[in-house]
Design a protein around this motif. Structure first.
Motif, PDB file in Angstrom:
ATOM      1  N   ALA A 198       0.837  -1.207   0.000  1.00 57.46           N
ATOM      2  CA  ALA A 198       0.000   0.000   0.000  1.00 57.46           C
ATOM      3  C   ALA A 198       0.869   1.254   0.000  1.00 57.46           C
ATOM      4  O   ALA A 198       0.556   2.249  -0.674  1.00 57.46           O
ATOM      5  N   ALA A 199       1.981   1.214   0.748  1.00 59.24           N
ATOM      6  CA  ALA A 199       2.893   2.358   0.765  1.00 59.24           C
ATOM      7  C   ALA A 199       3.533   2.549  -0.609  1.00 59.24           C
ATOM      8  O   ALA A 199       3.711   3.679  -1.072  1.00 59.24           O
ATOM      9  N   LEU A 227      10.352   3.813   3.271  1.00 60.07           N
ATOM     10  CA  LEU A 227      10.906   2.537   2.829  1.00 60.07           C
ATOM     11  C   LEU A 227      10.421   2.196   1.419  1.00 60.07           C
ATOM     12  O   LEU A 227      11.199   1.724   0.572  1.00 60.07           O
ATOM     13  N   ALA A 228       9.142   2.415   1.161  1.00 59.54           N
ATOM     14  CA  ALA A 228       8.612   2.151  -0.177  1.00 59.54           C
ATOM     15  C   ALA A 228       9.270   3.063  -1.211  1.00 59.54           C
ATOM     16  O   ALA A 228       9.486   2.663  -2.360  1.00 59.54           O
ATOM     17  N   ASP A 229       9.606   4.277  -0.792  1.00 57.70           N
ATOM     18  CA  ASP A 229      10.305   5.194  -1.690  1.00 57.70           C
ATOM     19  C   ASP A 229      11.677   4.637  -2.055  1.00 57.70           C
ATOM     20  O   ASP A 229      12.101   4.693  -3.222  1.00 57.70           O
ATOM     21  N   ALA A 246      20.179   1.353   5.637  1.00 55.70           N
ATOM     22  CA  ALA A 246      20.781   1.547   6.960  1.00 55.70           C
ATOM     23  C   ALA A 246      20.424   2.930   7.515  1.00 55.70           C
ATOM     24  O   ALA A 246      20.124   3.093   8.711  1.00 55.70           O
ATOM     25  N   GLU A 247      20.447   3.933   6.649  1.00 55.06           N
ATOM     26  CA  GLU A 247      20.068   5.284   7.077  1.00 55.06           C
ATOM     27  C   GLU A 247      18.589   5.325   7.451  1.00 55.06           C
ATOM     28  O   GLU A 247      18.198   5.978   8.430  1.00 55.06           O
ATOM     29  N   TRP A 248      17.773   4.611   6.672  1.00 56.55           N
ATOM     30  CA  TRP A 248      16.336   4.529   7.003  1.00 56.55           C
ATOM     31  C   TRP A 248      16.143   3.915   8.390  1.00 56.55           C
ATOM     32  O   TRP A 248      15.319   4.400   9.177  1.00 56.55           O
ATOM     33  N   GLN A 249      16.904   2.860   8.688  1.00 56.65           N
ATOM     34  CA  GLN A 249      16.784   2.212   9.996  1.00 56.65           C
ATOM     35  C   GLN A 249      17.109   3.163  11.138  1.00 56.65           C
ATOM     36  O   GLN A 249      16.459   3.119  12.195  1.00 56.65           O
ATOM     37  N   GLN A 250      18.108   3.993  10.945  1.00 53.89           N
ATOM     38  CA  GLN A 250      18.479   4.924  12.000  1.00 53.89           C
ATOM     39  C   GLN A 250      17.427   6.019  12.167  1.00 53.89           C
ATOM     40  O   GLN A 250      17.199   6.500  13.275  1.00 53.89           O
ATOM     41  N   THR A 251      16.783   6.394  11.066  1.00 51.35           N
ATOM     42  CA  THR A 251      15.742   7.425  11.128  1.00 51.35           C
ATOM     43  C   THR A 251      14.468   6.880  11.768  1.00 51.35           C
ATOM     44  O   THR A 251      13.821   7.567  12.563  1.00 51.35           O
ATOM     45  N   TYR A 252      14.133   5.635  11.423  1.00 49.09           N
ATOM     46  CA  TYR A 252      12.885   5.026  11.924  1.00 49.09           C
ATOM     47  C   TYR A 252      13.241   3.800  12.757  1.00 49.09           C
ATOM     48  O   TYR A 252      12.978   2.660  12.384  1.00 49.09           O
ATOM     49  N   ARG A 253      13.832   4.054  13.894  1.00 47.61           N
ATOM     50  CA  ARG A 253      14.341   2.974  14.737  1.00 47.61           C
ATOM     51  C   ARG A 253      13.195   2.120  15.269  1.00 47.61           C
ATOM     52  O   ARG A 253      12.168   2.628  15.707  1.00 47.61           O
ATOM     53  N   GLY A 254      13.408   0.803  15.237  1.00 43.89           N
ATOM     54  CA  GLY A 254      12.415  -0.119  15.759  1.00 43.89           C
ATOM     55  C   GLY A 254      11.180  -0.254  14.899  1.00 43.89           C
ATOM     56  O   GLY A 254      10.135  -0.717  15.377  1.00 43.89           O
ATOM     57  N   ALA A 257       8.779  -2.795   9.867  1.00 39.79           N
ATOM     58  CA  ALA A 257       9.312  -3.405   8.637  1.00 39.79           C
ATOM     59  C   ALA A 257      10.543  -4.255   8.903  1.00 39.79           C
ATOM     60  O   ALA A 257      10.910  -5.086   8.057  1.00 39.79           O
ATOM     61  N   ASN A 258      11.194  -4.067  10.060  1.00 45.79           N
ATOM     62  CA  ASN A 258      12.343  -4.903  10.413  1.00 45.79           C
ATOM     63  C   ASN A 258      11.948  -6.359  10.630  1.00 45.79           C
ATOM     64  O   ASN A 258      12.802  -7.243  10.581  1.00 45.79           O
ATOM     65  N   ARG A 259      10.671  -6.617  10.866  1.00 41.26           N
ATOM     66  CA  ARG A 259      10.238  -7.992  11.178  1.00 41.26           C
ATOM     67  C   ARG A 259      10.435  -8.905   9.981  1.00 41.26           C
ATOM     68  O   ARG A 259      11.048  -9.969  10.087  1.00 41.26           O
ATOM     69  N   PHE A 260       9.857  -8.505   8.844  1.00 40.75           N
ATOM     70  CA  PHE A 260       9.837  -9.386   7.675  1.00 40.75           C
ATOM     71  C   PHE A 260      10.185  -8.664   6.375  1.00 40.75           C
ATOM     72  O   PHE A 260      10.821  -9.231   5.500  1.00 40.75           O
TER      73      PHE A 260
END
Length: 659
Positions: A198-199, A227-229, A246-254, A257-260
């Motif tokens: 959807a995103a 993330l979709a972007d 990796a930069e996305w992960q630091q911006t949106y910690r936890g 989307a990290n699950r699967f």
């Protein structure tokens, strides 16, 4: 337009015959095992149905559950699969199939959670043809104590509606909330994949994390869009893309989307722990986030134009209640909202340092104010048919749907569960019918049939004969009639003409002009109706206050009695907000009824019960906070957000809020 698989209208109606054919075929081949041509064919119908539901393909899930029901010889298992088929069909928007499957069940045999799911499916059926805004208003976010199996269905349906209305950001937010309620890992994974898809669709429409559409989105929703972007960008090599992840992960910690999704969509292994999403509503009104910045209350009403008489009565009732119990607050300020749009009214209230705004009155302006981002709590004096995402916004009005719901609950208390209905043509009639039907369904009652009538004519024979026909009269315990006094009297007389005078008739306060008129109302003898304590109460506090109001305000308090009482209760609510004493699901006594604030900001009213005898209303029972508080969960009001599986208020000393 973004649409989820299984959204409202997806294959709706097209698989109804097929589902029933599968059911019949299954009965004829109960010992035949699943096919073996391919992995999907090896799944049992029930497993295939569960997987389809996880993926959001509710039309397929309904068909497979129907097949599973046809293959089993165990009556309990068959009943369970029929329930699941009906629930899935309701989620898919296939009203015909949902009704057929659910009609084969006795809801009284269901456990509490399944009963709540059954009631939710009935609500989904009722909103299937509504406009998105009205549908969302009739399907509020679940409360935190809702069963997960029910809450996730609510968020799923809300997501479908948002996507169908071209609101992808709100749809993604609903899927995020759904994920917070899911308990099976496979369902969580499928929901995450759907959220990402959807995103990605939103990005394709130019709606990114920094777009205007996402301005009010939370970090989780913005994270999905970001993330979709990344997923749609062109990178020179994988390492460059991984750096972006990796930069996305630091911006949106936890982020969920990290699950699967990072592994499934990007083959990216650098995942981190997921921060659980808090269960609850998306910016639901009436939360603790919006607190008054001052004790100053302002009342905004249209003191000129078409609504000036109604506004005058509300203002007088508001002032009367304030003078009876100021609560230690300063005298309210009054605004004439006639020529103020929502933005101008909001700006004026901010400039004046208002702590609590009461008003406006007309529906369109209330809706516009609900979309304003004001720092102060507000009590809109009408109810609107769209979701509210503003903290501290309450809706209070003389909603006819509340009255119809009270009439339904009282009818069930009398043992009348099977009803037919006559309502006037138009939006008002639709709203009343929805309120009556929703409350009746919540009581495990049934609306056997209904018809609409033209309120501009006096001859209602065609509508009456139609609603009584096809055996409806014999199958009905009661008839619900909505209309103004003249129409209610005419319909009552014409029902007698068509030999339905013995069929109990219930109605709302609209059938009673508010002042005894035995010569005219003799035609309503035996008719039960709901009305507010200010009108029905005899003796004690109410009689004293009514006499004082009439002496001070004259016709404003007598000719517009119900609106005057509404103004009184508006002050009581404002005083409660100022003192931080207005909380969801904690009822309070008022002159328009027992007032029950809900987590979506809607103030539901519980009303008294009366009957016409010798052309005069005779009060049978009055509402009380104790009775509302003690209601079983299955008696919850139709606009409630707990979706639990609810005795109408009866006795009570109303009026304490002014003393």
């Amino acid at each position: 337009m973004i649409r989820l698989n299984g959204g409202a209208g997806t294959r709706a109606g097209l698989f109804c015959i097929g589902l029933l054919m599968l059911f019949v075929a299954g009965c004829a081949s109960q010992n035949a095992g699943p096919g073996t041509a391919g992995g999907e064919a090896r799944l049992s119908p029930a497993d295939a149905a569960q997987r389809a539901a996880d993926q959001g393909d509710y039309a397929e899930a309904a068909a497979r559950y129907g097949e599973a029901a046809g293959r089993t010889t165990n009556a309990d298992t068959q009943r369970m699969y029929r329930l699941e088929a009906g629930l899935a069909a309701a989620q898919a928007g296939d009203v015909q199939t949902a009704r057929q499957m659910l009609a084969s069940l006795d809801p009284s045999t269901l456990g509490p959670v399944d009963h709540a799911r059954y009631n939710l499916a009935q609500r989904e059926i009722a909103i299937a043809d509504m406009a998105p805004g009205k549908a969302l208003a009739n399907l509020p976010p679940p409360a935190k104590n809702t069963a997960p199996a029910v809450a996730e269905r609510v968020w799923e349906k809300r997501a479908q509606i948002q996507f169908s209305a071209n609101r992808p950001v709100e749809g993604i937010a609903a899927l995020v909330q759904r994920g917070a309620w899911l308990e099976r890992q496979t369902a969580v994974q499928a929901n995450d994949e759907r959220t990402y898809d959807a995103a990605a669709d939103a990005i394709g429409l130019g709606i990114g994390p920094d777009s205007t559409d996402a301005a009010n989105a939370d970090d989780t929703v913005r994270g999905w869009l970001a993330l979709a972007d990344i997923g749609q960008r062109a990178f020179s090599d994988r390492s460059q893309r991984d750096d972006a992840l990796a930069e996305w992960q630091q911006t949106y910690r936890g982020h969920p989307a990290n699950r699967f999704v990072l592994a499934d969509q990007f083959d990216y292994q650098g995942t981190m722990a997921v921060q659980p999403v808090t269960r609850g509503g998306v910016n639901t009104a009436g939360s603790a986030a919006a607190k008054p910045s001052s004790d100053q209350v302002a009342l905004a009403l249209p003191m000129s134009g078409a609504f000036k008489n109604a506004a005058g009565a509300i203002r007088d009732g508001f002032t009367f209640a304030y003078r009876n119990n100021t609560g230690g607050l300063p005298s309210p300020i009054s605004y004439d909202s006639s020529n103020l749009n929502a933005q101008a009214l909001a700006q004026r209230a901010e400039n004046d340092g208002i702590g609590i705004l009461v008003g406006p009155l007309d529906k369109d302006k209330v809706a516009a104010m609900a979309r304003q981002q004001l720092p102060m709590p507000e009590i809109g004096l009408n109810t609107i048919d769209e979701p509210v995402r503003r903290d501290g916004f309450y809706q209070f009005g003389l909603d006819p749907a509340d009255e119809a719901a009270s009439a339904a609950r009282h009818a069930v208390d009398e043992g009348d569960r099977n009803a037919i209905a006559l309502v006037p043509q138009g939006d008002w009639g639709d709203r009343v019918l929805d309120g009556f039907r929703d409350a009746l369904n919540a009581e495990s009652g049934q609306l056997v049939d209904y018809r609409t009538y033209n309120s501009d004519t006096h001859d209602h024979s065609q509508a009456i004969q139609a609603v009584l026909g096809r055996g409806n009269q014999a199958n009905a315990d009661v008839i619900f009639v909505a209309g103004q006094p003249t129409q209610a009297r005419l319909i009552r007389s014409q029902l007698k003409y068509y030999h339905a005078g013995d069929l109990p008739m219930v109605t709302t306060s609209h059938a009673y002009a508010g002042q005894p008129d035995p010569d005219s109302d003799i035609d309503l003898n035996g008719v039960n109706f709901v009305d507010m304590p200010w009108v029905l109460g005899n003796g004690g506090t109410i009689a004293r206050l009514r006499q004082e109001a009439a002496s001070t305000y004259g016709s404003s308090a007598t000719d517009y009695a119900r609106l005057f009482a509404m103004g009184m209760d508006a002050w009581v609510l404002a005083r409660r907000v100022a003192k931080a004493e207005l909380s969801a699901d904690e009822p309070l006594e008022g002159m328009t009824g027992v007032l029950a604030p809900r987590s979506d900001g809607h103030i539901t009213r519980y009303l008294g019960w009366a009957v016409f005898r010798n052309g005069r209303p005779q009060t049978l029972s009055m509402p009380s906070t104790a009775d509302v508080r003690a209601m079983p969960s299955s008696r919850a009001p139709s606009r409630g957000s707990d979706y639990r599986t609810n005795t109408a208020p009866t006795q009570g000393n109303v009026g304490a809020g002014l003393n």
